[in-house]
Motif scaffolding. Structure first.
Motif, PDB file in Angstrom:
ATOM      1  N   SER A 198     -62.366  35.843 -36.816  1.00 29.34           N
ATOM      2  CA  SER A 198     -63.722  36.311 -37.085  1.00 29.34           C
ATOM      3  C   SER A 198     -63.924  36.627 -38.557  1.00 29.34           C
ATOM      4  CB  SER A 198     -64.038  37.544 -36.236  1.00 29.34           C
ATOM      5  OG  SER A 198     -63.135  38.594 -36.535  1.00 29.34           O
ATOM      6  N   ARG A 199     -62.915  37.226 -39.183  1.00 28.51           N
ATOM      7  CA  ARG A 199     -63.019  37.572 -40.594  1.00 28.51           C
ATOM      8  C   ARG A 199     -63.010  36.308 -41.464  1.00 28.51           C
ATOM      9  NH1 ARG A 199     -65.327  40.267 -44.390  1.00 28.51           N
ATOM     10  NH2 ARG A 199     -64.002  40.952 -46.113  1.00 28.51           N
ATOM     11  N   ALA A 200     -62.207  35.322 -41.074  1.00 31.12           N
ATOM     12  CA  ALA A 200     -62.157  34.055 -41.814  1.00 31.12           C
ATOM     13  C   ALA A 200     -63.515  33.369 -41.793  1.00 31.12           C
ATOM     14  CB  ALA A 200     -61.086  33.140 -41.229  1.00 31.12           C
ATOM     15  N   LEU A 201     -64.168  33.362 -40.632  1.00 29.63           N
ATOM     16  CA  LEU A 201     -65.486  32.739 -40.502  1.00 29.63           C
ATOM     17  C   LEU A 201     -66.556  33.533 -41.231  1.00 29.63           C
ATOM     18  CD1 LEU A 201     -65.318  31.642 -36.762  1.00 29.63           C
ATOM     19  CD2 LEU A 201     -65.277  30.157 -38.766  1.00 29.63           C
ATOM     20  N   GLU A 202     -66.347  34.829 -41.344  1.00 29.79           N
ATOM     21  CA  GLU A 202     -67.298  35.654 -42.082  1.00 29.79           C
ATOM     22  C   GLU A 202     -67.255  35.312 -43.572  1.00 29.79           C
ATOM     23  OE1 GLU A 202     -67.872  40.388 -43.156  1.00 29.79           O
ATOM     24  OE2 GLU A 202     -66.842  39.841 -41.296  1.00 29.79           O
ATOM     25  N   LEU A 203     -66.045  35.096 -44.098  1.00 30.84           N
ATOM     26  CA  LEU A 203     -65.885  34.785 -45.514  1.00 30.84           C
ATOM     27  C   LEU A 203     -66.154  33.318 -45.829  1.00 30.84           C
ATOM     28  CD1 LEU A 203     -62.682  36.855 -46.357  1.00 30.84           C
ATOM     29  CD2 LEU A 203     -65.036  37.375 -46.995  1.00 30.84           C
ATOM     30  N   PHE A 204     -65.901  32.434 -44.845  1.00 24.46           N
ATOM     31  CA  PHE A 204     -66.092  30.991 -45.052  1.00 24.46           C
ATOM     32  C   PHE A 204     -66.848  30.444 -43.843  1.00 24.46           C
ATOM     33  CE2 PHE A 204     -64.042  27.764 -47.950  1.00 24.46           C
ATOM     34  CZ  PHE A 204     -64.832  26.694 -47.564  1.00 24.46           C
ATOM     35  N   PRO A 205     -68.165  30.742 -43.750  1.00 23.32           N
ATOM     36  CA  PRO A 205     -68.928  30.408 -42.539  1.00 23.32           C
ATOM     37  C   PRO A 205     -69.022  28.916 -42.251  1.00 23.32           C
ATOM     38  CG  PRO A 205     -70.370  31.205 -44.293  1.00 23.32           C
ATOM     39  CD  PRO A 205     -68.977  31.450 -44.748  1.00 23.32           C
ATOM     40  N   MET A 206     -68.756  28.071 -43.248  1.00 24.69           N
ATOM     41  CA  MET A 206     -68.829  26.623 -43.024  1.00 24.69           C
ATOM     42  C   MET A 206     -67.592  26.080 -42.314  1.00 24.69           C
ATOM     43  SD  MET A 206     -69.479  27.761 -46.252  1.00 24.69           S
ATOM     44  CE  MET A 206     -70.880  27.997 -47.343  1.00 24.69           C
ATOM     45  N   LEU A 207     -66.586  26.924 -42.115  1.00 29.65           N
ATOM     46  CA  LEU A 207     -65.301  26.483 -41.570  1.00 29.65           C
ATOM     47  C   LEU A 207     -65.408  26.057 -40.105  1.00 29.65           C
ATOM     48  CD1 LEU A 207     -62.453  26.391 -42.841  1.00 29.65           C
ATOM     49  CD2 LEU A 207     -62.017  28.612 -41.794  1.00 29.65           C
ATOM     50  N   ARG A 208     -64.655  25.042 -39.736  1.00 29.56           N
ATOM     51  CA  ARG A 208     -64.600  24.611 -38.327  1.00 29.56           C
ATOM     52  C   ARG A 208     -63.918  25.698 -37.506  1.00 29.56           C
ATOM     53  NH1 ARG A 208     -60.712  21.828 -35.298  1.00 29.56           N
ATOM     54  NH2 ARG A 208     -59.468  21.377 -37.158  1.00 29.56           N
ATOM     55  N   LYS A 209     -64.609  26.179 -36.462  1.00 30.02           N
ATOM     56  CA  LYS A 209     -64.073  27.308 -35.702  1.00 30.02           C
ATOM     57  C   LYS A 209     -63.320  26.901 -34.447  1.00 30.02           C
ATOM     58  CE  LYS A 209     -68.791  28.070 -33.995  1.00 30.02           C
ATOM     59  NZ  LYS A 209     -69.917  29.007 -34.014  1.00 30.02           N
ATOM     60  N   ASP A 210     -63.464  25.651 -34.005  1.00 32.70           N
ATOM     61  CA  ASP A 210     -62.743  25.195 -32.816  1.00 32.70           C
ATOM     62  C   ASP A 210     -61.239  25.317 -33.051  1.00 32.70           C
ATOM     63  OD1 ASP A 210     -65.241  24.553 -31.975  1.00 32.70           O
ATOM     64  OD2 ASP A 210     -65.048  22.400 -32.333  1.00 32.70           O
ATOM     65  N   GLU A 211     -60.557  26.034 -32.169  1.00 32.53           N
ATOM     66  CA  GLU A 211     -59.097  26.193 -32.201  1.00 32.53           C
ATOM     67  C   GLU A 211     -58.599  26.970 -33.417  1.00 32.53           C
ATOM     68  OE1 GLU A 211     -57.253  22.389 -31.798  1.00 32.53           O
ATOM     69  OE2 GLU A 211     -58.284  21.900 -29.929  1.00 32.53           O
ATOM     70  N   ASN A 381     -62.997  17.235 -41.527  1.00 29.61           N
ATOM     71  CA  ASN A 381     -62.024  17.776 -40.570  1.00 29.61           C
ATOM     72  C   ASN A 381     -61.975  19.301 -40.590  1.00 29.61           C
ATOM     73  OD1 ASN A 381     -61.292  15.221 -39.749  1.00 29.61           O
ATOM     74  ND2 ASN A 381     -59.550  15.080 -41.169  1.00 29.61           N
ATOM     75  N   TYR A 382     -62.366  19.896 -41.728  1.00 27.57           N
ATOM     76  CA  TYR A 382     -62.235  21.345 -41.867  1.00 27.57           C
ATOM     77  C   TYR A 382     -63.560  22.093 -41.821  1.00 27.57           C
ATOM     78  CZ  TYR A 382     -57.237  21.663 -42.588  1.00 27.57           C
ATOM     79  OH  TYR A 382     -55.884  21.649 -42.387  1.00 27.57           O
ATOM     80  N   LEU A 383     -64.667  21.366 -41.878  1.00 27.71           N
ATOM     81  CA  LEU A 383     -65.957  22.039 -41.855  1.00 27.71           C
ATOM     82  C   LEU A 383     -66.582  21.984 -40.468  1.00 27.71           C
ATOM     83  CD1 LEU A 383     -67.665  21.114 -45.241  1.00 27.71           C
ATOM     84  CD2 LEU A 383     -66.120  22.999 -44.692  1.00 27.71           C
ATOM     85  N   SER A 384     -67.429  22.951 -40.197  1.00 26.93           N
ATOM     86  CA  SER A 384     -68.102  23.056 -38.904  1.00 26.93           C
ATOM     87  C   SER A 384     -68.931  21.810 -38.622  1.00 26.93           C
ATOM     88  CB  SER A 384     -69.003  24.295 -38.910  1.00 26.93           C
ATOM     89  OG  SER A 384     -69.877  24.284 -37.812  1.00 26.93           O
ATOM     90  N   ALA A 385     -69.056  21.481 -37.335  1.00 28.58           N
ATOM     91  CA  ALA A 385     -69.873  20.339 -36.931  1.00 28.58           C
ATOM     92  C   ALA A 385     -71.339  20.565 -37.292  1.00 28.58           C
ATOM     93  CB  ALA A 385     -69.729  20.106 -35.427  1.00 28.58           C
TER      94      ALA A 385
END
Length: 727
Positions: A198-211, A381-385
């Motif tokens: 959750s903290r990783a997505l907060e700092l880098f919201p464009m990140l792919r969150k699946d798995e 591969n690393y960014l959110s869909a």
């Protein structure tokens, strides 16, 4: 709970291994604490007086022509060559430097913009128990700290996130990154840390969150590479080095040693590229610091010498800033083909790279579509869909040649050295090759040490640790506020000037033109969406810029940030430089054409054109084709099959909108494939097809025509500013 267990397990796994290098870390910290005093002492030990201003290029050329003999002559104006000149001149040696193009025109301006020790090299050092790799990382981390200290206006620490998608990778990566911190010792920029999902997505919201399991954040340095290179060159010039760009070495001069009867290199025959004048420059020691061109200079000395340089091409792309957070990078540690990809914020844009493939040595490397698409696929591969990674969002692309070398002194001459190599030929030519940007200072120190020993030069030890570079002396993080208050500059422009010129930003502000507006009071921008101002062109000429390419790529970084913006700024840049350098109209026309060619081939403009060509496939649904035809015929009232500037003006006038004719010409020219002054229906359909596929974005014509269609009845203003769409 699972996340906490993984972190605890990580500590247990890594603890024993870290204990094995604890002794090294203690020694490292002891050495580094004492190194602080060395920094101060070395900087204070420079006895060579420094000038308030650097000489003009004409004065430098005169010094090269009239000095009977230099102690050291450096060939090459990249980071290493300029580093050698600065190291030599601050030891009291009479120093010259020749660069056939511009300072930092080659590899040194085309890097990943990182100042780093090399996480991947540390991984290899541990896996293969390679002490040489470990020493290289250790040295790079020490140099990283020094570079951040001596040029704080051009560099800064940058947090880089390593996302983790498998639980078992968390302890593995945590251990590696903690070891990276440990090797840095007291010079660790900031301690690395683990993030929950959750903290990783907060700092880098464009990140792919699946798995996504979590992430690890560590710190490295980032800099403006071309400006850093220039700062080193200007600092050397202020200390008295005769440095000249556009001075090409034609051949080496040799004399016979009366004592041993051997031929010795004693200087060079060079040519002022700008005037065509040829002259000799004599020197006791000649240093070859030409990066990818190392072997060409070595063969001037000895035609039979085997090549040691194995050039490798690295491509980078620049995308809009919204692809990454403003102050957090991303590391892909294992791409589909085993390479490493960085995804970093830089100059309010996003830089991604690099590739690594064998190449031929050339002064004009060109990025390929294959490499660009490889980087884009890895980014996807690393960014959110939710984030559509579009080919059309590539704003600039470039290729840099990394000069990997084999050590001729090694028993295994086929083995590529990841470190730098200093060699001395039988005739006394000193060659420095290999290495990396971060370690330029250490490379220069080793080179001058070797030169002093081989040529019996009278000089002391290196003085460059802690020696501040041009612009650093009176710089502070709040310097830009004084620029705003004292001169009436926009805050964004003031911040840019402070971070580019350091304490010399005031010299640029003093020559900035009055805008005639209430605010800002001074500082006319070259292009609306970037903080570069016209005064920088005038100042850039003082900094030895002699071509329009120098200005758009290395004094400003426009060409590396957005090639369309750079092209838009070119006419004004050429006009200003023409006044400063007394160019004729013909010369100005030539400069404009050369700069456009540079953007087209070397900075990725060509790959934009390749996305939209006469042979581009139109893959639109029949309903879309009909819709776009109707839009086109709104402008082509006479059913000619094409539209011109007059057609566009007529529609705009009907909704009370006025756009300058030259702006309209530029808008149509972006789509006019056969350059006949008109946009045909087929060209328009190709454009719309390319936009749908994501190959093209930000087309001003497409936006204008769509908006006109939607607003003919509403009669609202049509925005026509370039949207930032890319290649």
């Amino acid at each position: 709970m699972a996340f906490q267990k993984a972190v605890k397990g990580t500590a247990l796994i890594g603890g024993g291994a870290i204990a094995t290098v604890f002794g090294l870390s203690q020694f490292s910290q002891y050495r580094n604490k004492h190194g602080t005093f060395v920094h101060v002492q070395a900087a204070e030990a420079v006895t060579v007086p420094i000038k308030n201003h650097f000489p003009t290029r004409e004065q430098q050329i005169l010094a090269l022509q009239t000095t009977s003999e230099f102690d050291v002559l450096v060939i090459g104006g990249g980071a290493t060559g300029c580093g050698c000149a600065l190291d030599a001149v601050t030891r009291g040696l009479k120093t010259a430097l020749l660069e056939r193009d511009d300072f930092s025109s080659g590899t040194s301006s085309r890097s990943t913009k990182l100042i780093h020790g090399g996480v991947r090299y540390l991984q290899k050092a541990i896996m293969k128990l390679d002490f040489e790799q470990y020493k290289m990382v250790k040295e790079a981390l020490e140099e990283r700290a020094n570079l951040l200290e001596i040029a704080p206006h051009l560099s800064a620490p940058l947090p880089i996130m390593l996302p983790v998608y498998k639980w078992w990778q968390l302890p593995y990566y945590w251990f590696g990154i903690k070891l990276y911190d440990l090797v840095a010792g007291s010079q660790c920029l900031k301690s690395s840390y683990v993030l929950s999902k959750s903290r990783a997505l907060e700092l880098f919201p464009m990140l792919r969150k699946d798995e996504l399991v979590g992430a690890i954040v560590y710190y490295d340095g980032q800099h403006n590479d071309a400006r850093m290179n220039l700062a080193i060159a200007l600092t050397a010039a202020r200390y008295g080095a005769a440095t000249a760009n556009y001075a090409e070495v034609l051949r080496l001069l040799k004399t016979t040693d009366p004592a041993g009867g051997k031929e010795r290199v004693c200087g060079v025959r060079c040519r002022d590229v700008l005037t065509g004048q040829e002259f000799d420059v004599k020197a006791k020691c000649v240093i070859n610091a030409t990066g990818p061109f190392t072997d060409s200079v070595r063969k001037m000395d000895d035609q039979e010498v085997p090549n040691i340089c194995q050039p490798s091409a690295g491509v980078h792309i620049v995308m809009p800033g919204y692809y990454s957070p403003g102050n957090m990078g991303l590391l892909d540690p294992a791409t589909s083909d085993g390479r490493v990809i960085f995804f970093l914020p830089w100059e309010k844009m996003t830089i991604a790279g690099t590739t690594d493939s064998p190449t031929d040595v050339t002064s004009h490397p060109i990025p390929t579509e294959e490499d660009i698409n490889f980087i884009l696929n890895e980014v996807r591969n690393y960014l959110s869909a939710d984030v559509e990674v579009r080919r059309g969002d590539v704003l600039a692309a470039w290729s840099g040649i990394r000069p990997l070398v084999t050590d001729p002194n090694s028993k295994d001459t086929q083995s590529i050295s990841r470190n730098h190599v200093v060699t001395i030929s039988d005739s006394g030519l000193v060659t420095i090759a290999g290495g990396k940007w971060t370690t330029y200072r250490a490379m220069a120190q080793d080179t001058i040490d070797a030169a002093i020993q081989a040529h019996d030069l009278k000089a002391g030890s290196s003085k460059t640790i802690g020696l501040q570079l041009q612009g650093a002396e009176d710089w502070s993080p709040t310097l830009y506020i004084r620029l705003v208050q004292d001169y009436g500059l926009e805050s964004e422009v003031a911040q840019h000037l402070a971070s580019t010129y350091g304490d010399k930003a005031f010299e640029v502000a003093k020559i900035a033109q009055v805008t005639g507006k209430r605010w800002p009071i001074v500082g006319k921008r070259l292009v609306s969406e970037f903080p570069y101002i016209e005064a920088e062109v005038v100042y850039g000429v003082k900094e030895y810029a002699r071509t329009a390419v120098d200005m758009i790529s290395r004094r400003t970084r426009l060409a590396f940030l957005n090639v369309q913006a750079a092209e838009e700024a070119l006419p004004r840049i050429v006009d200003i430089m023409g006044k400063e350098l007394n160019w004729s109209e013909q010369k100005k026309k030539e400069e404009l054409e050369v700069a456009k060619k540079f953007l087209y081939y070397e900075m990725g403009y060509k790959v934009k054109s390749d996305q939209l060509t006469d042979s581009s496939e139109i893959s639109l649904l029949p309903s879309d084709i009909e819709r776009y035809k109707k839009r086109f015929h709104m402008f082509d009232k006479d059913k000619k099959g094409f539209i011109t500037i007059l057609d566009v003006q007529r529609v705009l006038e009907s909704i009370s909108v006025q756009i300058a004719e030259n702006t309209l010409h530029d808008i149509l020219n972006e789509v006019d494939l056969n350059k006949n002054g008109q946009v045909e229906l087929n060209e328009f359909l190709q454009l719309m097809s390319a936009i749908q596929k994501g190959h093209v974005s930000g087309s001003r014509l497409a936006v204008l025509m769509k908006t006109a269609e939607e607003n003919l009845r509403q009669r609202v203003v049509i925005p026509v500013d370039r949207s930032g769409g890319g290649l």
